[in-house]
Design an enzyme around this catalytic site. Structure first.
Site, PDB file in Angstrom:
ATOM      1  N   ASN A   9       0.785  -1.246  -0.055  1.00  0.00           N
ATOM      2  CA  ASN A   9       0.008   0.106   0.088  1.00  0.00           C
ATOM      3  C   ASN A   9       0.809   1.358   0.027  1.00  0.00           C
ATOM      4  O   ASN A   9       1.416   1.379   1.050  1.00  0.00           O
ATOM      5  CB  ASN A   9      -0.916  -0.091   1.218  1.00  0.00           C
ATOM      6  CG  ASN A   9      -1.685   1.148   1.520  1.00  0.00           C
ATOM      7  OD1 ASN A   9      -1.812   2.115   0.422  1.00  0.00           O
ATOM      8  ND2 ASN A   9      -2.381   1.438   2.431  1.00  0.00           N
ATOM      9  N   TRP A  10       1.051   1.821  -1.038  1.00  0.00           N
ATOM     10  CA  TRP A  10       1.843   2.990  -1.279  1.00  0.00           C
ATOM     11  C   TRP A  10       1.267   4.343  -0.758  1.00  0.00           C
ATOM     12  O   TRP A  10       1.817   5.283  -0.567  1.00  0.00           O
ATOM     13  CB  TRP A  10       2.331   3.135  -2.801  1.00  0.00           C
ATOM     14  CG  TRP A  10       3.336   2.543  -3.426  1.00  0.00           C
ATOM     15  CD1 TRP A  10       3.854   1.351  -2.565  1.00  0.00           C
ATOM     16  CD2 TRP A  10       3.949   2.380  -4.631  1.00  0.00           C
ATOM     17  NE1 TRP A  10       4.625   0.641  -3.601  1.00  0.00           N
ATOM     18  CE2 TRP A  10       4.681   1.223  -4.698  1.00  0.00           C
ATOM     19  CE3 TRP A  10       3.562   3.115  -5.800  1.00  0.00           C
ATOM     20  CZ2 TRP A  10       5.359   0.934  -6.073  1.00  0.00           C
ATOM     21  CZ3 TRP A  10       4.189   2.887  -7.085  1.00  0.00           C
ATOM     22  CH2 TRP A  10       5.225   1.970  -7.098  1.00  0.00           C
ATOM     23  N   LYS A  11      -0.064   4.078  -0.296  1.00  0.00           N
ATOM     24  CA  LYS A  11      -0.561   5.421   0.068  1.00  0.00           C
ATOM     25  C   LYS A  11      -0.729   6.634  -0.647  1.00  0.00           C
ATOM     26  O   LYS A  11      -0.690   6.401  -2.040  1.00  0.00           O
ATOM     27  CB  LYS A  11      -0.397   5.591   1.572  1.00  0.00           C
ATOM     28  CG  LYS A  11      -0.072   4.444   2.716  1.00  0.00           C
ATOM     29  CD  LYS A  11      -0.224   4.822   4.036  1.00  0.00           C
ATOM     30  CE  LYS A  11       0.176   3.518   4.670  1.00  0.00           C
ATOM     31  NZ  LYS A  11      -0.190   3.669   6.213  1.00  0.00           N
ATOM     32  N   HIS A  99      -9.872   0.660   4.699  1.00  0.00           N
ATOM     33  CA  HIS A  99      -8.513   1.104   5.387  1.00  0.00           C
ATOM     34  C   HIS A  99      -8.799   2.020   6.719  1.00  0.00           C
ATOM     35  O   HIS A  99      -9.443   2.935   6.313  1.00  0.00           O
ATOM     36  CB  HIS A  99      -7.589   1.648   4.351  1.00  0.00           C
ATOM     37  CG  HIS A  99      -5.917   1.703   5.099  1.00  0.00           C
ATOM     38  ND1 HIS A  99      -5.494   2.609   5.838  1.00  0.00           N
ATOM     39  CD2 HIS A  99      -4.965   0.834   4.901  1.00  0.00           C
ATOM     40  CE1 HIS A  99      -4.515   2.534   6.158  1.00  0.00           C
ATOM     41  NE2 HIS A  99      -3.856   1.185   5.517  1.00  0.00           N
ATOM     42  N   GLU A 101      -7.056   4.394   7.661  1.00  0.00           N
ATOM     43  CA  GLU A 101      -6.958   5.921   7.384  1.00  0.00           C
ATOM     44  C   GLU A 101      -8.348   6.474   6.650  1.00  0.00           C
ATOM     45  O   GLU A 101      -8.676   7.574   6.809  1.00  0.00           O
ATOM     46  CB  GLU A 101      -5.820   6.139   6.331  1.00  0.00           C
ATOM     47  CG  GLU A 101      -4.680   5.912   7.472  1.00  0.00           C
ATOM     48  CD  GLU A 101      -3.154   5.406   6.907  1.00  0.00           C
ATOM     49  OE1 GLU A 101      -3.286   5.515   5.348  1.00  0.00           O
ATOM     50  OE2 GLU A 101      -2.352   4.936   7.308  1.00  0.00           O
ATOM     51  N   GLU A 171      -5.353  -5.322  10.526  1.00  0.00           N
ATOM     52  CA  GLU A 171      -4.673  -4.233  10.556  1.00  0.00           C
ATOM     53  C   GLU A 171      -4.894  -3.433  11.956  1.00  0.00           C
ATOM     54  O   GLU A 171      -5.895  -2.575  11.981  1.00  0.00           O
ATOM     55  CB  GLU A 171      -4.731  -3.094   9.486  1.00  0.00           C
ATOM     56  CG  GLU A 171      -4.417  -3.807   8.048  1.00  0.00           C
ATOM     57  CD  GLU A 171      -3.656  -2.781   7.370  1.00  0.00           C
ATOM     58  OE1 GLU A 171      -2.382  -3.013   7.093  1.00  0.00           O
ATOM     59  OE2 GLU A 171      -4.094  -1.686   6.802  1.00  0.00           O
ATOM     60  N   GLY A 177       1.826   2.172  10.995  1.00  0.00           N
ATOM     61  CA  GLY A 177       3.028   3.333  10.653  1.00  0.00           C
ATOM     62  C   GLY A 177       3.410   3.961  12.198  1.00  0.00           C
ATOM     63  O   GLY A 177       4.234   5.092  12.092  1.00  0.00           O
ATOM     64  N   SER A 217       3.176  -1.819  10.669  1.00  0.00           N
ATOM     65  CA  SER A 217       4.563  -1.897  10.824  1.00  0.00           C
ATOM     66  C   SER A 217       5.285  -3.269  10.335  1.00  0.00           C
ATOM     67  O   SER A 217       6.486  -3.685  11.158  1.00  0.00           O
ATOM     68  CB  SER A 217       5.110  -1.510  12.178  1.00  0.00           C
ATOM     69  OG  SER A 217       4.430  -0.349  12.440  1.00  0.00           O
TER      70      SER A 217
HETATM   71  C1  PEP Z   1      -1.086   0.147   5.843  1.00  0.00           C
HETATM   72  O1  PEP Z   1      -0.972   1.250   5.946  1.00  0.00           O
HETATM   73  O2  PEP Z   1      -1.821  -0.599   5.664  1.00  0.00           O
HETATM   74  C2  PEP Z   1       0.393  -0.427   6.790  1.00  0.00           C
HETATM   75  C3  PEP Z   1       0.191  -1.625   7.116  1.00  0.00           C
HETATM   76  O3  PEP Z   1       1.245   0.457   6.960  1.00  0.00           O
HETATM   77  P1  PEP Z   1       2.656   0.424   7.789  1.00  0.00           P
HETATM   78  O4  PEP Z   1       3.226  -0.896   7.066  1.00  0.00           O
HETATM   79  O5  PEP Z   1       3.523   1.683   7.431  1.00  0.00           O
HETATM   80  O6  PEP Z   1       2.503   0.215   9.250  1.00  0.00           O
END
Ligand code: PEP
Length: 255
Positions: A9-11, A99, A101, A171, A177, A217
């Site tokens: 997931n490049w966001k 997600h 976010e 998640e 993050g 993470s």
């Molecule tokens: C995500 O945004 O789905 C995610 C898992 O981010 P990160 O790996 O940076 O925690």
């Protein structure tokens, strides 16, 4: 054994198309030595057409493209939105839905997520349905209740046939993050809980076949633990997927 699925997931990254092409191409090169892993790259919408071109020019069956979100209508007066039909048309196979976010910054509700999942399935996209509790909910020991309601509402009126095309990503919001990944033991308990909820809604065989991902993470040091110890079927990787070197290390660690 099922091939692990790793979703990047490049966001809202990288900041230019040139950087996106560079990152995509170095991942494409790096996976030459990676076996038995299915990889899905989810870049911002804007980069998808160009990356689809790259993919077709040098087709790698283990590499696919996905989007980070979609709307629930096929077309019409919905300024700024992208439909699942458009994504399928351009060459996407997957779409991330729900997600945290999007739940947090755009007030996405379980009901909206349910509509998006249904629309994605209709367009023959595979939804990567994200669930997970916040840090406060975990402290209040509400994780099971939260996961149950997110899953039951998100999958409302989705048939036994349709659920076979869905991937569930656990998640925990507090791990995204933050550099504080979920302990693999806890991730395993959550994977079992998700399967129990799915078995109650559908059946035991459907719950056993359901692919589950862990996200939060993930890096090259902890990646293998989620597959081997927590018995997840794959990973959803955010920050670490923006470095081709680190991302390839993750893929090698689990391949
Ligand atoms: C995500 O945004 O789905 C995610 C898992 O981010 P990160 O790996 O940076 O925690």
């Amino acid at each position: 054994m099922r091939k692990p699925l790793v979703v990047a997931n490049w966001k809202m990254n990288p900041s230019t198309l040139a950087k996106a092409k560079k990152l995509f191409n170095s991942i494409k090169e790096g996976i030459r030595k990676v076996r038995n892993v299915e990889i899905v790259i989810c870049p911002p919408f804007l980069y998808l057409p160009q990356l689809v071109e790259f993919l077709y020019r040098c087709r790698k069956s283990q590499l696919n493209l996905g989007a980070q979100d979609c709307f629930w209508k096929e077309k019409g007066a919905f300024t700024g939105e992208i439909s699942p039909l458009m994504l399928k048309n351009i060459g996407c196979q997957y779409v991330i839905i729900g997600h945290s976010e999007r739940r947090r910054h755009f007030n996405e509700t379980d009901e909206m997520i349910n509509k998006k999942i249904k629309a994605a399935l209709k367009a023959k996209l595979k939804p990567i349905f994200c669930v997970g509790e916040t840090g406060e909910e975990r402290e209040r020991e509400e994780t099971s209740k939260i996961l149950k309601s997110q899953i039951e509402n998100g999958l409302n009126k989705i048939s036994k046939k349709e659920i076979k095309n869905i991937v569930i990503a656990y998640e925990p919001v507090w791990a995204i993050g933050t550099g504080k990944p979920c302990d693999p033991d806890e991730a395993m308990r959550m994977s079992l809980l998700i399967r129990k909820i799915i078995a109650q809604i559908y059946s035991r065989s459907i719950s056993e076949a359901l692919p589950t991902l862990y996200g939060g993470s993930v890096d090259s040091k902890n990646a293998a633990k989620y597959i081997k110890e927590a018995r997840m079927n794959g990973l959803l990787v955010g920050g670490a997927s923006l470095s081709s070197k680190e991302f390839i290390k993750i893929l090698k660690a689990i391949s």
